[in-house]
Design an enzyme around this catalytic site. Structure first.
Site, PDB file in Angstrom:
ATOM      1  N   VAL A 133       5.421  -7.406  -5.263  1.00  0.00           N
ATOM      2  CA  VAL A 133       4.144  -6.870  -5.342  1.00  0.00           C
ATOM      3  C   VAL A 133       3.463  -6.273  -3.866  1.00  0.00           C
ATOM      4  O   VAL A 133       3.729  -7.005  -2.890  1.00  0.00           O
ATOM      5  CB  VAL A 133       2.955  -8.034  -5.680  1.00  0.00           C
ATOM      6  CG1 VAL A 133       1.682  -7.340  -5.686  1.00  0.00           C
ATOM      7  CG2 VAL A 133       3.192  -8.861  -6.762  1.00  0.00           C
ATOM      8  N   LYS A 134       3.448  -5.117  -4.022  1.00  0.00           N
ATOM      9  CA  LYS A 134       2.914  -4.175  -2.792  1.00  0.00           C
ATOM     10  C   LYS A 134       1.560  -4.252  -2.615  1.00  0.00           C
ATOM     11  O   LYS A 134       0.599  -3.973  -3.275  1.00  0.00           O
ATOM     12  CB  LYS A 134       3.406  -2.799  -3.107  1.00  0.00           C
ATOM     13  CG  LYS A 134       4.923  -2.472  -3.223  1.00  0.00           C
ATOM     14  CD  LYS A 134       5.137  -1.191  -3.497  1.00  0.00           C
ATOM     15  CE  LYS A 134       4.832  -0.122  -2.440  1.00  0.00           C
ATOM     16  NZ  LYS A 134       5.225   1.348  -2.697  1.00  0.00           N
ATOM     17  N   VAL A 135       1.285  -4.722  -1.297  1.00  0.00           N
ATOM     18  CA  VAL A 135      -0.172  -5.152  -0.797  1.00  0.00           C
ATOM     19  C   VAL A 135      -0.361  -4.343   0.380  1.00  0.00           C
ATOM     20  O   VAL A 135       0.375  -4.578   1.414  1.00  0.00           O
ATOM     21  CB  VAL A 135      -0.454  -6.588  -0.808  1.00  0.00           C
ATOM     22  CG1 VAL A 135      -1.789  -6.888  -0.231  1.00  0.00           C
ATOM     23  CG2 VAL A 135      -0.173  -7.170  -2.037  1.00  0.00           C
TER      24      VAL A 135
END
Length: 222
Positions: free
Chosen positions: A86-88
């Site tokens: 998941v890209k945050v």
């Protein structure tokens, strides 16, 4: 070099995996938009299927606030698979969310990184990948290669297993400089990937070899 494709174009991904050492695919809302209004979850699942379950698929959250990031991350994992990264973005709320999500066992790619401190803090919070924006940093007068070198040293000294996944490239020269600075992973868009083997002199050499053979032996094969 560990290559991650920065595209959601299924046909290009199929093409690249035939002759490049592809380790995964990264996407974001802007990349998905280019695919013309596809159903996002099914499209992302298809990308995972193409690259293989053992390769990394990086999917970005939409929300900017802490609770929204958590909700997006949980939906991404539930709807795609539990291995997705998941890209945050590394903001205050982003770091808070990274800390929470990594404790839950969710893999995190910290993105929108412009400074060494952003990257180091994200690594300390448990992010598996750090995505500094090379070209954008250069445009702002920040030396991305010095940042990569410093960060690589910090990660080694601290014993953190976080990987630098450098992003935002406009040319091959930026890629080679980034690798020389210590990054092992890079994520490249189609425009840069197509230039990796696209040097005109390479094609000219291949044509010359073929012509020299035909001048002597015609179309005869060994």
């Amino acid at each position: 070099m560990k290559l991650v494709l920065d595209t959601a174009n299924i046909e290009k991904v199929k093409e690249y995996i035939e002759y490049l050492p592809v380790e995964g695919v990264t996407t974001n809302p802007s990349i998905l938009k280019k695919e013309g209004g596809v159903e996002p979850i099914q499209h992302l699942k298809r990308l995972q299927e193409i690259i293989g379950r053992d390769k990394d698929l990086h999917v970005q959250v939409i929300a900017n606030d802490y609770q929204g990031i958590l909700d997006d991350a949980h939906r991404i994992v539930e709807n795609i698979n539990d291995r997705v990264c998941v890209k945050v973005p590394v903001t205050n709320d982003g770091l808070k969310a990274i800390k929470r999500l990594t404790r839950e066992g969710i893999r995190i790619t910290a993105t929108a990184i412009y400074t060494d401190m952003q990257a180091l803090l994200a690594a300390e919070m448990g992010a598996e990948f750090l995505a500094p924006y090379i070209n954008r940093m250069e445009n702002l007068g920040i030396d991305p290669y010095e940042t990569i070198y410093w960060l690589n040293g910090q990660l080694e000294r601290s014993g953190l297993e976080t990987k630098i996944l450098a992003a935002s490239f406009k040319n091959v020269s930026q890629v080679t400089k980034t690798l020389s600075a210590g990054a092992e992973w890079v994520t490249l868009g189609e425009g840069v990937v197509d230039k990796l083997l696209g040097h005109a002199n390479v094609q000219e050499a291949v044509r010359d070899f073929s012509k020299d053979w035909e001048d002597v032996y015609g179309r005869q094969i060994f």
